[in-house]
Design an enzyme around this catalytic site. Structure first.
Site, PDB file in Angstrom:
ATOM      1  N   ARG A 125      -0.072   0.717  -2.324  1.00 20.52           N
ATOM      2  CA  ARG A 125      -0.852   1.918  -1.751  1.00 20.52           C
ATOM      3  C   ARG A 125      -0.062   2.971  -0.971  1.00 20.52           C
ATOM      4  O   ARG A 125       0.606   2.478  -0.195  1.00 20.52           O
ATOM      5  CB  ARG A 125      -1.984   1.442  -1.158  1.00 20.52           C
ATOM      6  N   GLU A 128      -3.211  11.257  -3.718  1.00 18.81           N
ATOM      7  CA  GLU A 128      -2.905  11.312  -5.134  1.00 18.81           C
ATOM      8  C   GLU A 128      -3.758  12.018  -5.947  1.00 18.81           C
ATOM      9  O   GLU A 128      -5.232  11.892  -5.718  1.00 18.81           O
ATOM     10  CB  GLU A 128      -3.048   9.784  -5.704  1.00 18.81           C
ATOM     11  N   HIS A 171       1.042   6.812 -10.188  1.00 16.00           N
ATOM     12  CA  HIS A 171       0.117   5.578 -10.050  1.00 16.00           C
ATOM     13  C   HIS A 171      -0.130   4.939 -11.460  1.00 16.00           C
ATOM     14  O   HIS A 171      -1.158   5.121 -11.975  1.00 16.00           O
ATOM     15  CB  HIS A 171      -1.130   5.860  -9.390  1.00 16.00           C
ATOM     16  N   ALA A 225       1.584   1.991 -12.467  1.00 14.40           N
ATOM     17  CA  ALA A 225       2.456   0.502 -12.585  1.00 14.40           C
ATOM     18  C   ALA A 225       1.348  -0.435 -13.625  1.00 14.40           C
ATOM     19  O   ALA A 225       2.227  -1.418 -14.307  1.00 14.40           O
ATOM     20  CB  ALA A 225       2.456  -0.090 -11.427  1.00 14.40           C
TER      21      ALA A 225
HETATM   22  N1  LIG Z   1       0.333   0.729  -8.449  1.00 13.27           N
HETATM   23  C1  LIG Z   1      -0.517   0.089  -9.165  1.00 13.27           C
HETATM   24  O1  LIG Z   1      -0.902   0.255 -10.504  1.00 13.27           O
HETATM   25  C2  LIG Z   1      -1.094  -1.115  -8.689  1.00 13.27           C
HETATM   26  C3  LIG Z   1      -1.160  -1.532  -7.345  1.00 13.27           C
HETATM   27  N2  LIG Z   1      -1.557  -2.797  -6.955  1.00 13.27           N
HETATM   28  C4  LIG Z   1      -1.427  -2.877  -5.581  1.00 13.27           C
HETATM   29  O2  LIG Z   1      -0.901  -4.542  -5.269  1.00 13.27           O
HETATM   30  C5  LIG Z   1      -1.543  -4.990  -4.357  1.00 13.27           C
HETATM   31  C6  LIG Z   1      -1.188  -6.510  -4.515  1.00 13.27           C
HETATM   32  O3  LIG Z   1      -1.698  -7.085  -5.548  1.00 13.27           O
HETATM   33  P1  LIG Z   1      -1.648  -8.483  -5.995  1.00 13.27           P
HETATM   34  O4  LIG Z   1      -0.152  -9.233  -5.826  1.00 13.27           O
HETATM   35  O5  LIG Z   1      -2.604  -8.759  -7.086  1.00 13.27           O
HETATM   36  O6  LIG Z   1      -2.349  -9.324  -4.607  1.00 13.27           O
HETATM   37  P2  LIG Z   1      -2.141 -10.784  -4.042  1.00 13.27           P
HETATM   38  O7  LIG Z   1      -3.692 -10.896  -3.188  1.00 13.27           O
HETATM   39  O8  LIG Z   1      -2.061 -11.746  -4.996  1.00 13.27           O
HETATM   40  O9  LIG Z   1      -1.069 -10.567  -3.069  1.00 13.27           O
HETATM   41  C7  LIG Z   1      -1.076  -9.867  -1.898  1.00 13.27           C
HETATM   42  C8  LIG Z   1      -0.149 -10.749  -0.709  1.00 13.27           C
HETATM   43  O10 LIG Z   1       0.137  -9.878   0.083  1.00 13.27           O
HETATM   44  C9  LIG Z   1      -0.033 -11.062   1.393  1.00 13.27           C
HETATM   45  N3  LIG Z   1      -0.234  -9.936   2.715  1.00 13.27           N
HETATM   46  C10 LIG Z   1      -1.585  -9.621   3.080  1.00 13.27           C
HETATM   47  N4  LIG Z   1      -1.471  -8.749   4.139  1.00 13.27           N
HETATM   48  C11 LIG Z   1      -0.088  -8.859   4.335  1.00 13.27           C
HETATM   49  C12 LIG Z   1       0.689  -8.523   5.739  1.00 13.27           C
HETATM   50  N5  LIG Z   1       0.104  -7.734   6.618  1.00 13.27           N
HETATM   51  N6  LIG Z   1       1.868  -8.385   5.456  1.00 13.27           N
HETATM   52  C13 LIG Z   1       2.591  -9.335   4.397  1.00 13.27           C
HETATM   53  N7  LIG Z   1       1.943  -9.900   3.575  1.00 13.27           N
HETATM   54  C14 LIG Z   1       0.606  -9.606   3.390  1.00 13.27           C
HETATM   55  C15 LIG Z   1      -1.083 -11.887   1.037  1.00 13.27           C
HETATM   56  O11 LIG Z   1      -1.194 -12.710   1.865  1.00 13.27           O
HETATM   57  C16 LIG Z   1      -0.908 -11.881  -0.480  1.00 13.27           C
HETATM   58  O12 LIG Z   1       0.054 -13.070  -0.440  1.00 13.27           O
HETATM   59  C17 LIG Z   1      -3.088  -4.710  -4.390  1.00 13.27           C
HETATM   60  O13 LIG Z   1      -3.948  -4.882  -3.315  1.00 13.27           O
HETATM   61  C18 LIG Z   1      -2.669  -3.147  -4.963  1.00 13.27           C
HETATM   62  O14 LIG Z   1      -2.829  -2.620  -3.851  1.00 13.27           O
HETATM   63  C19 LIG Z   1      -1.793  -3.709  -7.820  1.00 13.27           C
HETATM   64  C20 LIG Z   1      -1.876  -3.316  -9.184  1.00 13.27           C
HETATM   65  C21 LIG Z   1      -1.264  -2.320  -9.870  1.00 13.27           C
HETATM   66  O1  LIG Z   2      -4.967  -2.511  -9.757  1.00  9.25           O
HETATM   67  C1  LIG Z   2      -4.811  -1.783  -8.833  1.00  9.25           C
HETATM   68  O2  LIG Z   2      -4.814  -2.017  -7.834  1.00  9.25           O
HETATM   69  C2  LIG Z   2      -4.185  -0.536  -9.310  1.00  9.25           C
HETATM   70  O3  LIG Z   2      -3.706   0.386  -8.695  1.00  9.25           O
HETATM   71  C3  LIG Z   2      -4.543   0.095 -10.852  1.00  9.25           C
HETATM   72  O4  LIG Z   2      -4.083  -0.995 -11.724  1.00  9.25           O
END
Ligand SMILES: NC(=O)C1=CN([C@@H]2O[C@H](COP(=O)(O)OP(=O)(O)OC[C@H]3O[C@@H](n4cnc5c(N)ncnc54)[C@H](O)[C@@H]3O)[C@@H](O)[C@H]2O)C=CC1
Ligand SMILES: O=C(O)C(=O)CO
Length: 329
Positions: free
Chosen positions: A235, A264, A283, A285
């Site tokens: 983010r 954004e 945005h 991914a």
């Molecule tokens: N650009 C895009 O299109 C997308 C962006 N995202 C972003 O990716 C993020 C992660 O997604 P997932 O891997 O599915 O989530 P997840 O919950 O599986 O993994 C997040 C990890 O970050 C760790 N974490 C939390 N706070 C932390 C900190 N302060 N320092 C270090 N580690 C910390 C958690 O313990 C967890 O292991 C989402 O929250 C979203 O913001 C997700 C999908 C698409």
């Molecule tokens: O899943 C998310 O968090 C996104 O940013 C869009 O896929």
């Protein structure tokens, strides 16, 4: 008959499943996302909200929707939803975990490779007709193999990133809020500072929370290697963009690739867009046709379960609202 608001256009297949449920379904078909005021006006009598990153679903929106039982976010990150307000009101909040992790990691790795091997800037130079004679010292790139990737946030997407890095013979370090027991082919490092100092590439995969807002700022960039490249697909607010601009201009780090920005869309006159060592994607991914379809279907599953009075399969606050959930009252 329950009423559901979908705040952006969706796949016809997803709309069909929603309508076949017998619910009244309103889909926001405008080219632009609803403004905050539009959203407040549109939620008055809804039972289910199928929301997107562009909606700030705060207490004000929830109070405008007294019947609201479930918010189904189209995405895994739900920082746009005021979770404490939803908990207080017993509203179930859901997301789309897992199914988008591989597509998101594919893009994050593509950004890494593009910055390393200069597919971000050299093609434009070729198009300008500036490709000079073969030069052994010209157009030098940076290796990927045997370099160190630091993954911050070893969750679902971070672990997919580690798999891709292993295929490229990289050394992989990770820093997570807590050490993970699983074997990721990556070495745990016990502080953000240490992973920044040791990595050639740093890829952010932690969620946006109050703790991670501006997690990457001037002090953190100064710890990184001058040759290092930052990849941010999580983010925008996780990175202090003014500090990033300074770090890229002063040479504190070598480059950055961002899928997410503040705001954004990023304005066309933003200083970051003037830099050759900064690559910005809009945005996207998770944005492959297959993955977006799966996300839509998962959001449909979540919102339909909630309006039917069942726990949605991907509810993030079930424990918090177990005693006051509106879907059960
Ligand atoms: N650009 C895009 O299109 C997308 C962006 N995202 C972003 O990716 C993020 C992660 O997604 P997932 O891997 O599915 O989530 P997840 O919950 O599986 O993994 C997040 C990890 O970050 C760790 N974490 C939390 N706070 C932390 C900190 N302060 N320092 C270090 N580690 C910390 C958690 O313990 C967890 O292991 C989402 O929250 C979203 O913001 C997700 C999908 C698409
Ligand atoms: O899943 C998310 O968090 C996104 O940013 C869009 O896929």
């Amino acid at each position: 008959m329950p009423k559901i608001l979908v705040t952006r256009r969706t796949f016809p297949e997803a709309a069909e499943v929603l309508r076949a449920s017998g619910a009244e379904v309103v889909i926001w078909e405008d080219a632009d996302a609803p403004s905050h005021e539009d959203l407040i006006a549109a939620v008055a009598d809804i039972d289910g909200l199928y929301a997107h990153i562009t909606n700030q679903v705060n207490a004000e929106v929830m109070d405008a929707a007294p019947n609201l039982k479930v918010i189904a976010e189209f995405g895994v990150g739900y920082d746009n939803i005021e979770i404490a307000a939803a908990n207080e009101r017993g509203i179930a909040v859901c997301n789309t975990p897992g199914i988008l992790s591989e597509s998101t990691a594919d893009e994050a790795f593509a950004l890494l490779a593009s910055m390393a091997r200069r597919t971000n800037d050299l093609p434009a130079m070729v198009k300008r007709g500036e490709w000079g004679d073969f030069d052994p010292l010209g157009y030098l790139a940076t290796d990927i193999h045997h370099k160190t990737l630091g993954i911050v946030g070893m969750g679902s997407i971070g672990s997919e990133m580690a798999k891709r890095a292993a295929g490229f013979n990289m050394n992989v370090l990770y820093y997570n809020r807590n050490r993970r027991d699983e074997e990721f082919g990556a070495t745990y490092v016990d502080s953000l500072e240490k992973i920044l100092e040791r990595s050639d590439y740093v890829s952010l995969h932690n969620p946006l929370t109050p703790e991670t807002t501006n997690m990457m700022s001037t002090d953190q960039f100064k710890l990184m290697k001058k040759s290092a490249i930052l990849i941010n697909t999580t983010r925008g607010p996780v990175v202090d963009q003014d500090a990033l601009y300074e770090a890229l201009v002063s040479g504190d780090i070598a480059g950055a690739a961002l899928d997410v920005t503040v705001p954004e869309p990023i304005p066309a006159d933003h200083p970051l867009l003037t830099l050759d060592n900064c690559l910005i994607m809009p945005h996207v991914a998770s944005a492959t046709g297959d993955t977006r379809m799966k996300m839509a279907m998962m959001s449909v599953e979540n919102v339909l379960a909630g309006v039917a009075g069942d726990w949605p399969p991907y509810c993030v606050n079930q424990t918090e609202i177990a005693g006051n959930a509106r879907i059960k009252s």
